[in-house]
Design a protein around this motif. Structure first.
Motif, PDB file in Angstrom:
ATOM      1  N   UNK A 196       0.795  -1.296  -0.068  1.00 49.22           N
ATOM      2  CA  UNK A 196      -0.031  -0.053   0.065  1.00 49.22           C
ATOM      3  C   UNK A 196       0.787   1.210  -0.092  1.00 49.22           C
ATOM      4  N   UNK A 197       1.906   1.083   0.006  1.00 46.77           N
ATOM      5  CA  UNK A 197       3.132   2.423  -0.046  1.00 46.77           C
ATOM      6  C   UNK A 197       3.503   2.765   1.206  1.00 46.77           C
ATOM      7  N   UNK A 198       3.061   2.232   2.399  1.00 48.46           N
ATOM      8  CA  UNK A 198       3.523   2.722   3.478  1.00 48.46           C
ATOM      9  C   UNK A 198       4.769   1.984   3.992  1.00 48.46           C
ATOM     10  N   UNK A 199       5.614   2.558   4.777  1.00 48.67           N
ATOM     11  CA  UNK A 199       6.920   2.232   5.293  1.00 48.67           C
ATOM     12  C   UNK A 199       6.485   0.721   6.240  1.00 48.67           C
ATOM     13  N   UNK A 200       7.326  -0.039   5.896  1.00 49.47           N
ATOM     14  CA  UNK A 200       7.148  -1.514   6.754  1.00 49.47           C
ATOM     15  C   UNK A 200       8.652  -1.833   7.272  1.00 49.47           C
ATOM     16  N   UNK A 201       8.323  -2.630   8.406  1.00 48.44           N
ATOM     17  CA  UNK A 201       9.858  -3.073   8.907  1.00 48.44           C
ATOM     18  C   UNK A 201      10.876  -2.018   9.271  1.00 48.44           C
ATOM     19  N   UNK A 202      11.908  -2.475   9.559  1.00 48.62           N
ATOM     20  CA  UNK A 202      13.128  -1.943  10.060  1.00 48.62           C
ATOM     21  C   UNK A 202      13.948  -1.609   9.004  1.00 48.62           C
TER      22      UNK A 202
END
Length: 263
Positions: A196-202
């Protein structure tokens, strides 16, 4: 009912794959998609140079053909339209434009001029002059636009590549490889995004990137997040990188925070 089978000589059968390969290799639609086409010359029916199409010679008007659409870039707005190849004819459908305001009047004039000429049915010719292919488009009015092909990364590296996201720190750092002793490198870390284009993970750890990112120009003091394509290099030279990075787009661009400025 009796079916009659026609037998071909073995020599003819053996040649069929070769002929099919040759046809694919010279397919004009395929060739169009293998290159970025940059405008190198343009004249009207009387042979007069179309100056309006050369607003910024250092960044010439460019055509790209992919997924059934022709895209015009290096103008003020993004422009695209469907296209179809039929023999020596290139049929370009209605063009769509983004509606971004542009204060650069010569660039806007170039955009209008290109949009008027690059539409409808055009005669085209592909040929190779030296190492680079040439594309010539002729309008019904007799205007001729000539383009020089620059191989796309997919053509150069022979693969579609993989998409990655790299955050580039505001300041460069000393390179660590002995082969690059005394030089400065970009400091990067890998970023991850969900569908969805959102930041994910580290984010990954910061490290020097001891090779360039094709198409990216770094400005000291500015942090960027880049979407890049990574291509494997099939036969790298000894000690050279085994992959190449090509800029796809800048996702974020910002002045650094106090924490980011430390990297």
């Amino acid at each position: 009912m009796t079916r009659r089978l026609t037998w071909l000589p073995l020599a003819v059968l053996a040649c069929l794959p070769m002929f099919a390969h040759a046809a694919r290799a010279t397919d004009p639609a395929r060739t169009l998609g293998q290159y970025h086409w940059q405008l190198s010359a343009a004249t009207d029916h009387a042979g007069q140079r179309l100056d309006a199409l050369f607003a910024h010679p250092q960044k010439p008007l460019q055509l790209d053909f992919a997924d059934g659409r022709m895209r015009i870039s290096h103008a003020c707005n993004a422009i695209s339209g469907s296209y179809h190849v039929d023999g020596n004819k290139l049929d370009i459908g209605p063009l769509t434009h983004t509606m971004m305001f542009c204060a650069d009047k010569p660039l806007m004039a170039m955009e209008r001029d290109a949009s008027q000429r690059l539409r409808g049915e055009l005669s085209f010719k592909l040929q190779r002059a030296g190492a680079q292919p040439q594309l010539s488009l002729t309008t019904a009015a007799g205007d001729t636009l000539s383009f020089t092909g620059q191989a796309t990364p997919e053509t150069r590296y022979g693969s579609s590549g993989t998409t990655e996201f790299l955050e580039v720190a505001p300041q460069t750092v000393p390179c660590t490889s002995p082969a690059m002793a005394g030089k400065q490198c970009l400091s990067v870390r890998e970023r991850h995004y969900a569908s969805n284009g959102l930041k994910a993970g580290t984010p990954g750890p910061w490290h020097p990137l001891e090779q360039p990112i094709d198409g990216y120009i770094h400005h000291a003091g500015v942090r960027n997040v880049l979407r890049v394509k990574r291509y494997a290099i099939k036969h790298p030279a000894a000690g050279a990188p085994s992959s190449a990075y090509v800029l796809d787009m800048v996702v974020e661009s910002a002045l650094p925070t106090a924490d980011a400025a430390k990297h």
